[in-house]
Scaffold this motif. Structure first.
Motif, PDB file in Angstrom:
ATOM      1  N   PRO A 188      34.749 -11.820  86.831  1.00  0.00           N
ATOM      2  CA  PRO A 188      35.367 -11.122  85.924  1.00  0.00           C
ATOM      3  C   PRO A 188      35.456 -11.754  84.646  1.00  0.00           C
ATOM      4  O   PRO A 188      35.500 -11.462  83.672  1.00  0.00           O
ATOM      5  CB  PRO A 188      36.346 -10.209  86.477  1.00  0.00           C
ATOM      6  N   ASP A 189      35.917 -12.911  84.955  1.00  0.00           N
ATOM      7  CA  ASP A 189      36.155 -13.906  83.567  1.00  0.00           C
ATOM      8  C   ASP A 189      35.186 -13.968  82.625  1.00  0.00           C
ATOM      9  O   ASP A 189      35.281 -14.232  81.403  1.00  0.00           O
ATOM     10  CB  ASP A 189      36.610 -15.322  84.124  1.00  0.00           C
ATOM     11  N   GLU A 190      33.875 -13.882  83.086  1.00  0.00           N
ATOM     12  CA  GLU A 190      32.700 -13.871  82.236  1.00  0.00           C
ATOM     13  C   GLU A 190      32.579 -12.691  81.327  1.00  0.00           C
ATOM     14  O   GLU A 190      32.095 -12.838  80.371  1.00  0.00           O
ATOM     15  CB  GLU A 190      31.715 -13.819  83.208  1.00  0.00           C
ATOM     16  N   LEU A 191      33.305 -11.548  81.919  1.00  0.00           N
ATOM     17  CA  LEU A 191      33.139 -10.308  81.111  1.00  0.00           C
ATOM     18  C   LEU A 191      34.316  -9.477  80.586  1.00  0.00           C
ATOM     19  O   LEU A 191      34.278  -8.629  79.975  1.00  0.00           O
ATOM     20  CB  LEU A 191      32.167  -9.373  81.815  1.00  0.00           C
ATOM     21  N   ALA A 192      35.696 -10.075  81.090  1.00  0.00           N
ATOM     22  CA  ALA A 192      36.720  -9.089  81.007  1.00  0.00           C
ATOM     23  C   ALA A 192      37.109  -9.162  79.598  1.00  0.00           C
ATOM     24  O   ALA A 192      37.843  -8.162  79.243  1.00  0.00           O
ATOM     25  CB  ALA A 192      37.884  -9.724  81.925  1.00  0.00           C
ATOM     26  N   ASP A 193      36.671 -10.114  78.405  1.00  0.00           N
ATOM     27  CA  ASP A 193      37.268  -9.818  77.303  1.00  0.00           C
ATOM     28  C   ASP A 193      36.303  -9.145  76.439  1.00  0.00           C
ATOM     29  O   ASP A 193      36.479  -8.841  75.286  1.00  0.00           O
ATOM     30  CB  ASP A 193      37.434 -11.169  76.517  1.00  0.00           C
ATOM     31  N   CYS A 194      35.382  -8.395  76.975  1.00  0.00           N
ATOM     32  CA  CYS A 194      34.246  -7.736  76.276  1.00  0.00           C
ATOM     33  C   CYS A 194      34.897  -6.404  76.178  1.00  0.00           C
ATOM     34  O   CYS A 194      35.379  -5.848  77.105  1.00  0.00           O
ATOM     35  CB  CYS A 194      33.097  -7.635  76.947  1.00  0.00           C
ATOM     36  N   THR A 195      34.670  -5.586  74.825  1.00  0.00           N
ATOM     37  CA  THR A 195      35.299  -4.259  74.867  1.00  0.00           C
ATOM     38  C   THR A 195      34.411  -3.173  74.486  1.00  0.00           C
ATOM     39  O   THR A 195      34.706  -2.238  74.936  1.00  0.00           O
ATOM     40  CB  THR A 195      36.275  -4.320  73.417  1.00  0.00           C
ATOM     41  N   GLU A 196      33.330  -3.744  74.288  1.00  0.00           N
ATOM     42  CA  GLU A 196      32.101  -2.705  74.054  1.00  0.00           C
ATOM     43  C   GLU A 196      30.780  -3.205  74.820  1.00  0.00           C
ATOM     44  O   GLU A 196      30.731  -4.522  74.931  1.00  0.00           O
ATOM     45  CB  GLU A 196      31.749  -2.503  72.672  1.00  0.00           C
ATOM     46  N   ALA A 197      29.747  -2.256  75.232  1.00  0.00           N
ATOM     47  CA  ALA A 197      28.715  -2.869  75.955  1.00  0.00           C
ATOM     48  C   ALA A 197      27.399  -2.038  75.231  1.00  0.00           C
ATOM     49  O   ALA A 197      27.699  -0.902  75.013  1.00  0.00           O
ATOM     50  CB  ALA A 197      28.771  -2.781  77.395  1.00  0.00           C
ATOM     51  N   VAL A 198      26.304  -2.601  75.084  1.00  0.00           N
ATOM     52  CA  VAL A 198      25.069  -2.032  74.733  1.00  0.00           C
ATOM     53  C   VAL A 198      23.945  -2.532  75.733  1.00  0.00           C
ATOM     54  O   VAL A 198      23.683  -3.732  76.022  1.00  0.00           O
ATOM     55  CB  VAL A 198      24.648  -2.454  73.243  1.00  0.00           C
ATOM     56  N   GLY A 199      23.333  -1.429  76.193  1.00  0.00           N
ATOM     57  CA  GLY A 199      22.001  -1.807  77.236  1.00  0.00           C
ATOM     58  C   GLY A 199      21.262  -0.445  77.385  1.00  0.00           C
ATOM     59  O   GLY A 199      20.933  -0.055  75.985  1.00  0.00           O
ATOM     60  N   GLU A 200      20.631  -0.184  78.322  1.00  0.00           N
ATOM     61  CA  GLU A 200      19.547   0.977  78.449  1.00  0.00           C
ATOM     62  C   GLU A 200      20.435   2.113  78.641  1.00  0.00           C
ATOM     63  O   GLU A 200      21.553   2.260  78.842  1.00  0.00           O
ATOM     64  CB  GLU A 200      18.666   0.585  79.651  1.00  0.00           C
ATOM     65  N   VAL A 201      19.950   3.321  78.524  1.00  0.00           N
ATOM     66  CA  VAL A 201      18.508   3.943  77.895  1.00  0.00           C
ATOM     67  C   VAL A 201      18.686   4.662  76.758  1.00  0.00           C
ATOM     68  O   VAL A 201      19.398   5.535  76.754  1.00  0.00           O
ATOM     69  CB  VAL A 201      17.628   4.824  79.082  1.00  0.00           C
ATOM     70  N   GLY A 202      18.369   4.091  75.671  1.00  0.00           N
ATOM     71  CA  GLY A 202      18.287   4.883  74.667  1.00  0.00           C
ATOM     72  C   GLY A 202      17.705   4.364  73.233  1.00  0.00           C
ATOM     73  O   GLY A 202      17.363   3.117  73.454  1.00  0.00           O
ATOM     74  N   GLY A 203      17.663   5.107  72.140  1.00  0.00           N
ATOM     75  CA  GLY A 203      17.246   4.287  70.983  1.00  0.00           C
ATOM     76  C   GLY A 203      15.707   4.688  70.937  1.00  0.00           C
ATOM     77  O   GLY A 203      15.228   4.164  69.804  1.00  0.00           O
ATOM     78  N   PHE A 204      15.118   5.463  71.914  1.00  0.00           N
ATOM     79  CA  PHE A 204      13.608   5.738  71.714  1.00  0.00           C
ATOM     80  C   PHE A 204      13.492   6.863  70.994  1.00  0.00           C
ATOM     81  O   PHE A 204      14.514   7.733  71.165  1.00  0.00           O
ATOM     82  CB  PHE A 204      13.005   5.806  73.229  1.00  0.00           C
TER      83      PHE A 204
END
Length: 440
Positions: free
Chosen positions: A170-186
């Motif tokens: 979790p230390d790799e990701l815990a300070d992230c507050t927002e996320a962008v991935g799939e599926v959308g933008g098409f």
């Protein structure tokens, strides 16, 4: 693609990057028997290393590899908390005999790049890598720090990928507050206008096993306690049930946009007719104005003249944010008192308000490349790794931008045969995502 000749165009190498990823078989059969993602993760690591970005690979099981890297950020820390940019490396299996081309050949024909994963989702992996590499070579690092994450196992629930990362690292990701991935933008075309759909919500998932028990007996005799009959009746009721329309905030906004084009107003009563405006995309969007439950597997008996004691079925249930209680109450009523319902996998729905700086950045970046387009949110019928990353408190969106031909039945390509993506759509997506990173 030549690492010795840097090109600062964010779209310059996106097609080659996608071809190379498609040629790495990362089929996920869901039972641990596939090739895994290690080879693809090492390939991504080498691409990042070429431009001086260090990455780390984590395995949940031998070969089930996910990659994490940190990129960008103002030296004085003024860029704010990190943004997670995530894509998965695994793909669903493909039967080569069903395809017009080898699904792992990365063929380019008729302006399309063909291959398993071309739309789900090695296209976005390639866009992200192309933009990151070009910006790094040009010294255009984003002010906001980014966490780049390429995961294993998304196609089987993410348990050996995103879930493993949030639980074990979790230390790799815990300070992230927002996320962008799939599926959308098409894009999808309605009445001659392209509408770009941004994922702002996902249905919850309820995979369940249904069991009926009865009295064993000879197949030639009367038996009013036949488990197969009891189960078949319940499955038929579930499969034929018409779930009522329920509009969530994201779909209210989308349908209002379509209603304006159609010269009407969006209501629950005309929601289905407005959804029909989307053509082929109706198969997906029609499933996100209501709960759904589809029978998918049946198992009973061992000999034709023996009535078995037990019969089982599996169903794939998907419920809208805010309508989980209604879903399970309806399912129980459809099954009846003699059917046992057991959970196989239960994942919560989510919905992110369609507002704020990320939404503004996505909208502006699309319209800068396609000024005549419209941008609106939608609710995704399936599930993505966002379900796991949100457990760390992140807000999530699906944004893998593609400008698509109006006659392409895009949603049919997800997990379908002859999966392919237009070459110019890949290049469009890289340009849009590059603009997006300037504004986040």
């Amino acid at each position: 693609m030549d690492a010795e000749t840097p090109n600062h165009d964010p779209a310059a190498e996106v097609v080659d990057l996608c071809r190379d990823l498609l040629r790495i078989d990362t089929s996920n059969y869901g039972d641990g028997s596939g090739p895994g993602e290690r080879k693809a993760a090492e390939h991504v690591a080498s691409l990042l290393d070429e431009v001086g970005i260090e990455s780390r690979i984590y395995e949940a099981a031998p070969g089930r590899a996910s990659l994490v890297a940190r990129w960008g950020g103002a030296e004085d820390g003024s860029g704010g908390p990190p943004l997670l940019l995530h894509g998965h490396l695994d793909v669903v299996p493909a039967a080569a005999e069903d395809w017009q081309v080898d699904p792992f050949s990365g063929e380019i024909q008729d302006g399309y790049l063909w291959g398993r994963g071309a739309v789900d989702m090695k296209d976005f992996d390639a866009m992200l890598l192309s933009v990151v590499r070009a910006r790094t070579r040009a010294g255009r690092l984003p002010q906001r720090p980014m966490v780049l994450c390429f995961t294993a196992d998304e196609e089987a629930g993410g348990h050996q990928g995103a879930e493993h990362l949030i639980e074990e690292h979790p230390d790799e990701l815990a300070d992230c507050t927002e996320a962008v991935g799939e599926v959308g933008g098409f894009s999808t075309t309605v009445r001659g206008r392209r509408i770009y759909l941004i994922e702002a919500a996902e249905k919850g998932m309820a995979w369940m096993r249904l069991t009926a028990r009865g009295r064993a007996g000879h197949g030639s005799m009367i038996n009013h306690e036949n488990a197969v009959t009891e189960l078949a009746a319940a499955v038929a009721r579930i499969g034929s049930y018409q779930w009522p329309v329920r509009l969530t905030p994201a779909m209210e906004v989308l349908l209002a946009s379509v209603a304006e084009l159609a010269g009407t107003e969006a209501t629950p009563e005309n929601a289905e007719s407005l959804i029909d405006e989307f053509g082929g995309a109706t198969r997906m969007l029609g499933a996100v104005i209501r709960n759904t439950c589809n029978p998918t597997m049946l198992d009973a008996g061992y000999k034709v003249n023996v009535i078995p004691t037990e019969a089982t079925a599996h169903v794939d249930g998907r419920f809208l944010p805010g309508f989980e209680d209604e879903f399970f109450a309806t399912l129980a009523a459809l099954c009846g008192e003699h059917i046992e319902i057991e959970p196989v996998s239960h994942q919560q729905p989510w919905e992110t308000p369609y507002e704020g700086h990320l939404v503004d950045a996505m909208t502006r970046s699309i319209l800068a490349e396609d000024p005549d387009g419209l941008v609106a949110p939608f609710l995704m019928s399936g599930g993505t790794d966002a379900k796991h990353f949100r457990k760390l408190g992140m807000q999530s969106y699906g944004f893998a931008p593609l400008r698509l031909p109006s006659d392409l039945d895009f949603t049919a390509l997800f997990h379908g045969i002859d999966e392919r993506v237009p070459v110019d759509a890949l290049e469009f997506g890289a340009r849009v995502f590059d603009r997006f990173l300037d504004q986040v």
